[in-house]
Each structure stands twice: as structure tokens, then as C-alpha cells.
Design a protein around this motif. Structure first.
Motif, PDB file in Angstrom:
ATOM      1  N   VAL A   1      15.045 -63.114 -35.984  1.00  0.00           N
ATOM      2  CA  VAL A   1      15.234 -62.120 -37.140  1.00  0.00           C
ATOM      3  C   VAL A   1      14.923 -62.920 -38.674  1.00  0.00           C
ATOM      4  O   VAL A   1      14.346 -62.563 -39.507  1.00  0.00           O
ATOM      5  CB  VAL A   1      16.391 -61.071 -36.887  1.00  0.00           C
TER       6      VAL A   1
ATOM      7  N   LEU B   1       8.868 -52.489 -42.143  1.00  0.00           N
ATOM      8  CA  LEU B   1       9.019 -52.947 -40.961  1.00  0.00           C
ATOM      9  C   LEU B   1      10.573 -52.926 -40.961  1.00  0.00           C
ATOM     10  O   LEU B   1      11.136 -53.462 -41.772  1.00  0.00           O
ATOM     11  CB  LEU B   1       8.417 -54.255 -40.853  1.00  0.00           C
TER      12      LEU B   1
ATOM     13  N   ILE C   1      13.347 -54.603 -38.133  1.00  0.00           N
ATOM     14  CA  ILE C   1      13.539 -55.241 -36.733  1.00  0.00           C
ATOM     15  C   ILE C   1      15.005 -55.147 -36.512  1.00  0.00           C
ATOM     16  O   ILE C   1      16.118 -55.432 -37.604  1.00  0.00           O
ATOM     17  CB  ILE C   1      13.289 -56.947 -37.333  1.00  0.00           C
TER      18      ILE C   1
ATOM     19  N   ILE D   1      16.682 -55.286 -42.159  1.00  0.00           N
ATOM     20  CA  ILE D   1      17.521 -55.984 -40.988  1.00  0.00           C
ATOM     21  C   ILE D   1      18.508 -55.649 -41.123  1.00  0.00           C
ATOM     22  O   ILE D   1      19.419 -55.023 -42.103  1.00  0.00           O
ATOM     23  CB  ILE D   1      16.933 -57.559 -41.229  1.00  0.00           C
TER      24      ILE D   1
ATOM     25  N   GLU E   1      11.597 -64.533 -39.315  1.00  0.00           N
ATOM     26  CA  GLU E   1      10.742 -63.602 -40.010  1.00  0.00           C
ATOM     27  C   GLU E   1      11.306 -63.097 -41.044  1.00  0.00           C
ATOM     28  O   GLU E   1      10.292 -62.779 -42.126  1.00  0.00           O
ATOM     29  CB  GLU E   1      10.776 -62.281 -38.884  1.00  0.00           C
ATOM     30  N   THR E   2      12.256 -62.988 -41.543  1.00  0.00           N
ATOM     31  CA  THR E   2      12.821 -62.566 -42.744  1.00  0.00           C
ATOM     32  C   THR E   2      12.404 -63.726 -43.790  1.00  0.00           C
ATOM     33  O   THR E   2      11.672 -63.179 -44.984  1.00  0.00           O
ATOM     34  CB  THR E   2      14.283 -62.416 -42.938  1.00  0.00           C
TER      35      THR E   2
ATOM     36  N   GLY F   1       9.448 -56.122 -28.378  1.00  0.00           N
ATOM     37  CA  GLY F   1       9.321 -57.596 -28.168  1.00  0.00           C
ATOM     38  C   GLY F   1       9.597 -58.021 -26.881  1.00  0.00           C
ATOM     39  O   GLY F   1       8.893 -58.773 -26.317  1.00  0.00           O
TER      40      GLY F   1
ATOM     41  N   LEU G   1      10.756 -55.096 -45.573  1.00  0.00           N
ATOM     42  CA  LEU G   1      11.477 -55.527 -44.410  1.00  0.00           C
ATOM     43  C   LEU G   1      12.868 -54.951 -44.487  1.00  0.00           C
ATOM     44  O   LEU G   1      13.646 -55.313 -45.441  1.00  0.00           O
ATOM     45  CB  LEU G   1      11.198 -56.905 -44.273  1.00  0.00           C
TER      46      LEU G   1
ATOM     47  N   LEU H   1      10.455 -53.097 -34.809  1.00  0.00           N
ATOM     48  CA  LEU H   1      10.340 -54.181 -33.839  1.00  0.00           C
ATOM     49  C   LEU H   1      11.697 -54.299 -33.184  1.00  0.00           C
ATOM     50  O   LEU H   1      12.759 -54.526 -33.870  1.00  0.00           O
ATOM     51  CB  LEU H   1      10.058 -55.454 -34.568  1.00  0.00           C
ATOM     52  N   THR H   2      11.830 -53.858 -31.832  1.00  0.00           N
ATOM     53  CA  THR H   2      12.981 -53.723 -31.010  1.00  0.00           C
ATOM     54  C   THR H   2      12.799 -54.437 -29.719  1.00  0.00           C
ATOM     55  O   THR H   2      11.924 -55.010 -29.219  1.00  0.00           O
ATOM     56  CB  THR H   2      13.647 -52.602 -31.252  1.00  0.00           C
TER      57      THR H   2
ATOM     58  N   LEU I   1      15.763 -61.387 -28.740  1.00  0.00           N
ATOM     59  CA  LEU I   1      14.218 -61.343 -29.136  1.00  0.00           C
ATOM     60  C   LEU I   1      13.757 -62.711 -29.514  1.00  0.00           C
ATOM     61  O   LEU I   1      14.487 -63.409 -30.282  1.00  0.00           O
ATOM     62  CB  LEU I   1      14.030 -60.430 -30.473  1.00  0.00           C
TER      63      LEU I   1
ATOM     64  N   ALA J   1       6.797 -60.554 -35.909  1.00  0.00           N
ATOM     65  CA  ALA J   1       6.534 -59.211 -36.625  1.00  0.00           C
ATOM     66  C   ALA J   1       5.087 -58.959 -35.722  1.00  0.00           C
ATOM     67  O   ALA J   1       4.474 -59.729 -35.522  1.00  0.00           O
ATOM     68  CB  ALA J   1       6.291 -59.226 -38.017  1.00  0.00           C
TER      69      ALA J   1
END
Length: 312
Positions: free
Chosen positions: A133, A4, A6, A119, A136-137, A75, A117, A49-50, A104, A108
């Protein structure tokens, strides 16, 4: 293994020479999007994811990503797709003038957690979207390994001290970090790259890689420091070279968990740098961010495919 990514998509606009009568060139870009694209070109299972607008640039970028096998999760739809006017110097090095926002708010996409992941860049440090971001991380790293590339854009970083703090927070959340010597020179103007890499390693990552353009690259693991020369290439431009390097690093490390990343030996790091350097060499040999597919990359690693022109 699933990835993934982001982060932002950007339409890179290369102006036509004054008086040429030619049209400006538009290349799909954005560092995280380029990394996702590079992983897709290498046949990896990858989702981005953008944010993309429903405009010509957004459709161009999304079509390119999907053609490489990238699943694109949008997103939010901003009013317009972010853009950057690219200037190239005599050596093909790129400088950018941005029109971008990162807002954003969502996390996810639904479904199984990714194995890895990635980033980086504008999306990891630019408010208000950076908060999503980082959240999510922090959530996903319990199950996924994490990589980070600061891809510093000084015009968008805000105050220097706060920018350094935001970057170091991302470093501390990561297992693998890649930066360029130019990134480090802006973040820490009075420190040598090796010293910065060692300090970053102390924040938590198992592996820190630093690219130095034509001077090559180095990798600092928990027990080894390994250097590699850049592969010879006829440079058209350097757009996306660092992102291609990052994609190849992630491809080469695929399947290694946190413990395995900490146990990388000198031979492992040497092979990883050779692989990533080959991917970057292919990318600089053609206009825009055009990373190699797996067949092209393997051809370069086997021999002289790049110099003979077969990696096209």
C-alpha cells in the motif's frame, strides 16, 4: 475524475440477541471498502483494490460493491474473507472483534493512473500488505492527490510507538486526512484533537478533518479552522458513519488538485463539513454501513429530508 481505493473488505457480523432465535446479521464492511462504496453510491468513477475469498461473505461484499458501480480488483484470494464481530452499546456505537489478515503484494491495476488515491485503516499499517500500500502511495502521489483515514483498530495496531510512526508516515504522504476523536485519543492520549490536527498539518497535508460523533466535526486547512455541528438523526447504529463522512469529503473535493486543496477558504470548509455531516447522519439512521446516494444526500442538504424519513 477517477478514484482508486486500496484496502480491506470485512464481513461485519452483528450477533442476534441471545435467546431470540434470530440469525446473526452480516453486513459488508471494511473502512476502505465502505469509502469506495460511498463514492460509488455518489456516482463517482471508483476502483477498489482489495482481497476477497471465494466464499459466501466475499461474494456478498463483491456483489454489493459492484451494484454501487465500484470496479473491484482482487489482488489475492485469501483462504477466507476477513470478518469482525460487531458489538453495539446502548447508543449504537460499534466495537469490533476481528479475524483478519492483510497480505496484499501487488500494485494498482493496469491502466491510467487515478486522479485520487485513498488509503487507510488496517491495510495501511498491517504487515505484510501495508508495504505494498505504501509503495503504491509513494508511486502514485506524483500524479494523484492522496487521502488517508487511520480508522484505528487497537487490537490490530501492534506496539503503540510503532503504530504511531506508521500512521504518521501515512499522514505525511497525504493531502487530506480524516480521523475520529477516538482515533486520536488512542494515538495521542495526552493531546487535544486540535493540537494533533495542527501537528499533522505540519507533516504535509493541506487539510485535516476530525469527527467527534454527536459533538460534530472540524476541519483545519492551511489558513482556516472551521467547526460544524452534527446533524440531528435517530441513531440506529454508527457502523460506517466515518467512512460515509470520508466519501462525502472526497466527493466534495473532487477535481481539486494539490494547489487548490491548499487554497480552501473558510466557506469551502464549512460547505464541505455540512456535506460530510449530512452523509454521516443518513448512515447512522439505518442499520449497517448504508451511505446515501447523490439524490438522498442532496435532499438532506436542501432541508429536512432526514428527519421526515425521506432519506431512506
Amino acid at each position: 475524475m477517477s478514484f482508486l481505493v486500496i484496502g480491506e473488505c470485512v464481513a461485519d457480523i452483528v450477533p442476534a440477541p441471545a435467546g431470540s432465535g434470530a440469525a446473526d446479521r452480516v453486513h459488508p464492511g471494511g473502512s476502505p471498502a465502505n469509502v469506495a462504496h460511498g463514492l460509488g453510491r455518489l456516482g463517482r468513477d471508483v476502483t477498489l483494490l482489495t482481497q476477497l475469498a471465494d466464499d459466501d461473505a466475499g461474494r456478498l461484499i463483491e456483489a454489493r460493491l459492484r451494484a454501487a458501480g465500484v470496479r473491484v480488483e482482487v489482488g489475492e484470494r485469501p483462504p477466507r474473507t476477513p470478518s469482525a464481530v460487531v458489538g453495539l452499546d446502548a447508543d449504537g456505537r460499534a466495537a469490533y472483534r476481528f479475524d483478519i489478515a492483510w497480505t496484499l503484494t501487488g500494485g494498482a491495476p493496469a491502466g491510467p493512473a487515478p486522479d485520487h488515491l485513498h488509503i487507510g485503516s488496517i491495510a495501511a499499517v498491517t504487515a505484510p500488505g501495508a508495504a505494498a500500500v505504501l509503495a503504491e502511495t509513494e508511486r502514485l502521489r506524483a500524479h494523484a492527490t492522496v487521502s488517508y483515514d487511520p480508522n484505528v483498530r487497537p487490537a490490530l495496531m501492534g506496539g503503540h510507538g510503532a503504530a504511531v510512526s506508521r500512521v504518521e508516515r501515512c499522514v505525511a504522504l497525504s493531502d487530506v486526512v480524516k480521523a475520529s476523536d477516538e482515533d486520536l485519543a488512542w494515538l495521542y492520549p495526552d493531546e487535544e484533537p486540535r493540537a494533533v490536527a495542527a501537528r499533522w498539518r505540519g507533516l504535509g497535508p493541506a487539510l485535516v478533518l476530525v469527527t467527534r460523533g454527536a459533538a460534530g466535526s472540524f476541519a483545519l486547512g492551511r489558513d482556516h479552522l472551521v467547526e460544524a455541528e452534527a446533524l440531528p438523526a435517530a441513531v440506529v447504529d454508527t457502523v460506517g458513519a466515518g467512512d460515509s463522512f470520508m466519501s462525502a469529503v472526497l466527493d466534495g473535493l473532487a477535481g481539486r488538485g494539490r494547489d487548490a486543496l491548499g487554497a480552501l477558504g473558510a466557506d469551502d470548509l464549512d460547505a464541505l463539513l455540512r456535506r460530510a455531516s449530512a452523509a454521516a447522519a443518513v448512515t447512522v439512521s439505518r442499520a449497517g454501513s448504508q451511505p446515501p446516494d447523490r439524490a438522498e444526500l442532496e435532499a438532506v442538504l436542501r432541508g429536512d429530508a432526514l428527519r421526515s424519513g425521506r432519506a431512506r
